[in-house]
Design a protein around this motif. Structure first.
Motif, mmCIF file in Angstrom:
data_model
loop_
_atom_site.group_PDB
_atom_site.id
_atom_site.type_symbol
_atom_site.label_atom_id
_atom_site.label_comp_id
_atom_site.label_asym_id
_atom_site.label_seq_id
_atom_site.Cartn_x
_atom_site.Cartn_y
_atom_site.Cartn_z
ATOM 1 N N LEU A 39 -7.163 -13.457 9.819
ATOM 2 C CA LEU A 39 -6.262 -14.252 9.196
ATOM 3 C C LEU A 39 -6.120 -15.626 9.677
ATOM 4 O O LEU A 39 -5.969 -16.571 8.741
ATOM 5 N N ILE A 40 -6.018 -15.734 11.009
ATOM 6 C CA ILE A 40 -6.169 -17.025 11.416
ATOM 7 C C ILE A 40 -7.182 -17.975 10.983
ATOM 8 O O ILE A 40 -7.098 -19.026 10.684
ATOM 9 N N GLY A 41 -8.474 -17.332 11.074
ATOM 10 C CA GLY A 41 -9.634 -17.966 10.815
ATOM 11 C C GLY A 41 -9.573 -18.401 9.320
ATOM 12 O O GLY A 41 -10.314 -19.423 8.801
ATOM 13 N N LEU A 42 -9.442 -17.435 8.608
ATOM 14 C CA LEU A 42 -9.193 -17.759 6.973
ATOM 15 C C LEU A 42 -8.334 -18.696 6.680
ATOM 16 O O LEU A 42 -8.446 -19.437 5.787
ATOM 17 N N CYS A 43 -6.970 -18.653 7.385
ATOM 18 C CA CYS A 43 -5.970 -19.597 6.879
ATOM 19 C C CYS A 43 -6.209 -21.007 7.405
ATOM 20 O O CYS A 43 -6.196 -21.970 6.572
ATOM 21 N N ALA A 44 -7.009 -21.059 8.611
ATOM 22 C CA ALA A 44 -7.528 -22.367 9.031
ATOM 23 C C ALA A 44 -8.512 -22.941 8.215
ATOM 24 O O ALA A 44 -8.433 -24.276 7.754
ATOM 25 N N SER A 45 -9.435 -22.045 7.585
ATOM 26 C CA SER A 45 -10.467 -22.729 6.677
ATOM 27 C C SER A 45 -10.030 -23.065 5.253
ATOM 28 O O SER A 45 -10.152 -23.895 4.650
ATOM 29 N N LEU A 46 -8.698 -22.233 4.982
ATOM 30 C CA LEU A 46 -8.215 -22.537 3.461
ATOM 31 C C LEU A 46 -7.635 -23.790 3.772
ATOM 32 O O LEU A 46 -7.565 -24.486 2.850
ATOM 33 N N ILE A 47 -6.896 -24.006 4.804
ATOM 34 C CA ILE A 47 -5.929 -25.283 5.047
ATOM 35 C C ILE A 47 -6.823 -26.554 5.038
ATOM 36 O O ILE A 47 -6.710 -27.409 4.469
ATOM 37 N N THR A 48 -7.943 -26.165 5.549
ATOM 38 C CA THR A 48 -9.208 -27.365 5.626
ATOM 39 C C THR A 48 -9.524 -27.597 4.044
ATOM 40 O O THR A 48 -9.615 -28.793 3.755
ATOM 41 N N PHE A 49 -9.636 -26.494 3.395
ATOM 42 C CA PHE A 49 -10.268 -26.544 2.039
ATOM 43 C C PHE A 49 -9.179 -27.334 1.257
ATOM 44 O O PHE A 49 -9.522 -28.359 0.518
ATOM 45 N N LEU A 50 -7.728 -27.028 1.461
ATOM 46 C CA LEU A 50 -6.748 -27.569 0.543
ATOM 47 C C LEU A 50 -6.658 -29.070 1.050
ATOM 48 O O LEU A 50 -6.109 -29.819 0.315
ATOM 49 N N TYR A 51 -6.923 -29.120 2.107
ATOM 50 C CA TYR A 51 -6.772 -30.650 2.732
ATOM 51 C C TYR A 51 -7.708 -31.874 2.580
ATOM 52 O O TYR A 51 -7.409 -33.082 2.417
ATOM 53 N N SER A 52 -9.089 -31.089 2.351
ATOM 54 C CA SER A 52 -10.156 -32.103 2.241
ATOM 55 C C SER A 52 -10.107 -33.142 0.937
ATOM 56 O O SER A 52 -10.676 -34.303 1.132
ATOM 57 N N PRO A 53 -9.394 -32.793 -0.228
ATOM 58 C CA PRO A 53 -9.635 -33.792 -1.257
ATOM 59 C C PRO A 53 -8.444 -34.704 -1.274
ATOM 60 O O PRO A 53 -8.406 -35.612 -1.992
ATOM 61 N N VAL A 54 -7.624 -34.587 -0.074
ATOM 62 C CA VAL A 54 -6.542 -35.722 -0.273
ATOM 63 C C VAL A 54 -6.902 -37.088 -0.159
ATOM 64 O O VAL A 54 -6.429 -38.034 -1.023
ATOM 65 N N PRO A 55 -8.130 -37.571 0.440
ATOM 66 C CA PRO A 55 -8.425 -39.127 0.486
ATOM 67 C C PRO A 55 -8.894 -39.421 -1.184
ATOM 68 O O PRO A 55 -8.773 -40.454 -1.120
ATOM 69 N N ARG A 56 -9.167 -38.332 -1.776
ATOM 70 C CA ARG A 56 -9.591 -38.513 -3.212
ATOM 71 C C ARG A 56 -8.451 -39.491 -4.096
ATOM 72 O O ARG A 56 -8.972 -40.355 -4.935
#
Length: 175
Positions: A39-56
């Protein structure tokens, strides 16, 4: 100082640091507790995915220059700096990377019984390295980071680890 750190963190460093933090936390959890590790690994990767388009949101597609450039003097006597930036092509590669890593974790979800901690840690470290490759502007680190992505991929068997290190060193001499 804090304001500058917050600006840097929100632009480019956030998706780089999130997998690093997510890969450190499972190291303190015993191997017998595989569910929280997954769960920690999945949450960390999902947070990274949701955070990556912010500079757009602030990205200017009319220029080909690198945007959101961050620079940190790393080895000043060798003139090696830690330079991060993003352009139009690398932006989509970061999005693709952060999209695929949660899928990779979910694909291996049921098979993570004996080496779940190692699988999650290697996946998140690989995500960190790939995001760093696409955002790196320094030529030396741009060379080292793609080669170092191979190391977490080969960390299961002793003979493969030796082959990976040999590939890492010999490929640099050939170029």
């Amino acid at each position: 100082m804090l304001e500058h750190f917050c600006e840097c963190y929100s632009d480019l460093s956030g998706p780089i640091l999130c997998p690093v933090l997510g890969s450190i936390i499972p190291l303190f959890i015993p191997n017998s507790r595989i569910r929280p590790i997954r769960l920690i690994g999945l949450c960390a990767s999902l947070i990274t995915f949701l955070y990556s388009p912010v500079p757009r949101i602030q990205f200017d597609p009319s220029t080909a220059k690198s945007q959101f450039v961050e620079s940190l003097r790393w080895l000043p006597y060798e003139n090696i700096n830690f330079n991060l930036g993003i352009d139009g092509l690398s932006f989509f590669f970061v999005i693709l990377t952060t999209f695929l890593i949660p899928i990779c974790i979910l694909v291996g979800w049921s098979g993570m019984r004996s080496y779940g901690k190692e699988y999650i840690t290697a996946s998140l470290i690989r995500e960190f390295l790939m995001i760093a490759v696409f955002r790196m502007l320094d030529p030396l680190l741009f060379y080292v980071l793609p080669e170092s992505v191979l190391i977490p991929m080969l960390c299961g068997a002793e003979h493969l680890l030796f082959a990976g290190i040999k590939l890492f060193l010999c490929r640099g001499l050939a170029q």
